[in-house]
Design an enzyme around this catalytic site. Sequence first.
Site, short mmCIF file in Angstrom:
data_model
loop_
_atom_site.label_atom_id
_atom_site.label_comp_id
_atom_site.label_asym_id
_atom_site.label_seq_id
_atom_site.Cartn_x
_atom_site.Cartn_y
_atom_site.Cartn_z
N CYS A 297 34.41 44.49 33.64
CA CYS A 297 32.99 44.79 33.50
C CYS A 297 32.68 46.10 32.75
O CYS A 297 31.76 46.12 31.92
CB CYS A 297 32.27 44.76 34.84
SG CYS A 297 33.14 45.52 36.21
N ARG B 92 46.11 44.79 38.91
CA ARG B 92 45.73 45.36 40.20
C ARG B 92 46.99 45.54 41.04
O ARG B 92 47.81 44.62 41.13
CB ARG B 92 44.74 44.45 40.94
CG ARG B 92 43.45 44.23 40.19
CD ARG B 92 42.50 43.31 40.92
NE ARG B 92 41.33 43.02 40.10
CZ ARG B 92 40.35 42.18 40.46
NH1 ARG B 92 40.42 41.55 41.62
NH2 ARG B 92 39.33 41.97 39.66
N GLN C 8 41.41 37.00 33.98
CA GLN C 8 40.16 36.72 34.68
C GLN C 8 39.17 36.10 33.70
O GLN C 8 38.92 36.64 32.62
CB GLN C 8 39.59 38.02 35.25
CG GLN C 8 38.56 37.83 36.33
CD GLN C 8 38.25 39.14 37.04
OE1 GLN C 8 38.10 40.17 36.40
NE2 GLN C 8 38.14 39.10 38.35
N ASP D 255 36.14 36.06 33.02
CA ASP D 255 34.95 36.83 33.32
C ASP D 255 33.79 36.46 32.41
O ASP D 255 33.98 35.97 31.29
CB ASP D 255 35.25 38.31 33.09
CG ASP D 255 35.05 39.13 34.34
OD1 ASP D 255 34.19 38.76 35.15
OD2 ASP D 255 35.77 40.12 34.52
N HIS E 127 29.69 38.40 31.76
CA HIS E 127 28.64 39.33 32.21
C HIS E 127 27.36 38.93 31.50
O HIS E 127 27.34 38.80 30.28
CB HIS E 127 29.04 40.77 31.91
CG HIS E 127 30.32 41.15 32.60
ND1 HIS E 127 31.53 41.17 31.96
CD2 HIS E 127 30.57 41.45 33.89
CE1 HIS E 127 32.48 41.49 32.82
NE2 HIS E 127 31.92 41.67 33.99
N LYS F 193 26.86 39.03 46.50
CA LYS F 193 27.49 38.00 45.69
C LYS F 193 27.43 36.64 46.38
O LYS F 193 27.24 36.54 47.59
CB LYS F 193 28.94 38.36 45.40
CG LYS F 193 29.82 38.52 46.64
CD LYS F 193 31.27 38.84 46.27
CE LYS F 193 32.12 39.00 47.53
NZ LYS F 193 33.56 39.04 47.24
N HIS G 4 27.75 39.54 37.20
CA HIS G 4 29.19 39.38 36.98
C HIS G 4 29.53 37.99 37.52
O HIS G 4 29.11 37.65 38.64
CB HIS G 4 30.01 40.39 37.79
CG HIS G 4 29.60 41.82 37.66
ND1 HIS G 4 30.42 42.78 37.10
CD2 HIS G 4 28.47 42.47 38.03
CE1 HIS G 4 29.80 43.95 37.15
NE2 HIS G 4 28.62 43.79 37.70
#
Length: 635
Positions: free
Chosen positions: A332, A361, A379, A381, A383, A462, A508
């Site tokens: 992000c 991570r 990921q 992802d 946005h 979320k 997100h």
Amino acid sequence: MKIILKNGDSLELSAGASCQEAAQAISEGLARAAVAAKVNGKLVDIRHTLCEGDSLELVTLKDKEGLEVYRHTCAHVLAQALKTVYPTCKLAIGPTIDNGFYYDVDFKTPITMEDFAKVEAEMKKIIKSNLPIERFTLPREDAIALMSKYHENYKVELIRDLPEGEEISFYKQGAFTDLCRGPHLPSTGKIKAFKLISIAGAYWRGDEKKKMLTRIYGTAFAKKEEMDAYFEMLEEAKKRDHTKLGKEMKLFALTNEGRGFPFFLPNGMVLKNILIDYWRQIHRREKYVEVQTPVILTRSLWETSGHWDHYKENMYTTKIDGEDCAIKPMNCPGGLLVYKMSPHSYKDLPIRMGELGLVHRHEKSGQLHGLMRVRCFTQDDAHIFMLPEQITAEIKGVVRIINEVYTLFGFKYHVELSTRPENSMGSDEDWEAATSALRAALDDLKLPYVVNEGDGAFYGPKIDFHLEDSIGRTWQCGTIQLDFQLPQRFELEYVGEDGQKHRPIMIHRVVFGSIERFIGILIEHFAGKFPVWLAPEQVRVLPITDRAAEYAQALADFMNESGLRASADLRKEKLGRKILDAEMEKVPYKLVVGDKEVEEGTVSVRRRGEGDIGAMTKEAFLSMLQEEDKTKKIF
């Protein structure tokens, strides 16, 4: 006195009545079934005393909370049995987990799984005795004195760490007393089906510098049939284990040289790229743009985003040109920088920005598991930067994509709304607005959901999507996070219709979550038997004799040139061996060719799991396979 039931009705009871007496007043059947209660939203023992105006919801073993109470009581029965069989052992903690419970214990005499039979026998005695389970509280010093008397030093440590003024409660069953918040079943005899299943090491309080304790895992169900079904599911899960199948099918490798960093092999890369191609196809259709942001970014960026304060222990860091930097655990902040690179008008919004970003991570080595828990993953992802009035429509759009993807793979799913956690940032007003917007979208979609209090991201609430695989296990994959905070922290702007500068709102979201983990889930969901469109190898041609080898290779070439994935098995092996190997490697279609097929220009088709489905021309077979590939048919 009057209490309020879950349906809004009121119930008249005598002063000082318990939840059990309330259940009795409603019906005999409910009184027998109730194992606990929720009073004013708090889970309590069934013997809890009610007060005027309390709201009451009775909990049975059909409820998730009821099973947790049941399993937690079983953990206490385990602890009592261990203290009987091993009087010198010291008890640590014994919480519930999915489908069961565990207890961490410090043994002087080592214990193995061979000892489970005598422990279970003692547990059965305790259950048969139907001991009443009684709750009582003590002041701090008295509580410490009690646990010190029993030489339970881990319990003493837990009591000393409780905040001042915290109620310190205990539960007593027969001669056994344990420190516990509760609640519990009214008696041990309520437990009908349990089993101890495994043993492991666990550091006290998860601290590697502290003593290694013995963790004993168990499971418990309301009925024996339910427990039997659970063990059948576990056996099926072993057969579907993605680490085993991934190795057999040459999809990925896990090595000591890169613990937590999976290697994708050629077959695995085919599968991964198919998923990525599909992801790009649906995101182009939904008018997403795709970006790629750097893997390493400066500390100052992560401080701005809040990750340095809230997530640093999970981040890998380095220095570049003397400056602190971090390998990104999330995409992000990079997406926010991309947004800031150009000026924006309200007419530009929403901007849907996707990124297949490689993130890292740090996970403890003991938590690593195949592709399900790794230290680096891709990921999927995106946005979305939008106007306040676009929030509901954009959330609906994301839900539609997630539903489409999960339905395609044959997954059912349920939805959770996660609210503000303790270590969050931002104002109460922003959190309330964001949470209300998510609720409104779910309600508008008429999508059933449960609330998961306090489990939101540190920057916003979320919606989580928990998909159910073919043997009933659930996996949290998709998520939609509504964020008012990061656009403020990064000072994002757009020029509104009024000519003034405003802050956009940000979503997100992920669909697969982690592509690597999703592959692990798919392997287990399909037991490695991928549908044609996902199979790394879709068809294998098997010549019966050497005379058919040239024809077999030509057929494989023809399939590959037509956009499919095929090979020819030209080994000097018997046909039965070749068929068996192709079945073991879970190839969807096998084409058997001999002299007759060479002469007629046909193929004898075998479908995985069905065997011979007849002969057809190569063109007819190609057309059938292409249709299955195009429509993403699942069989």
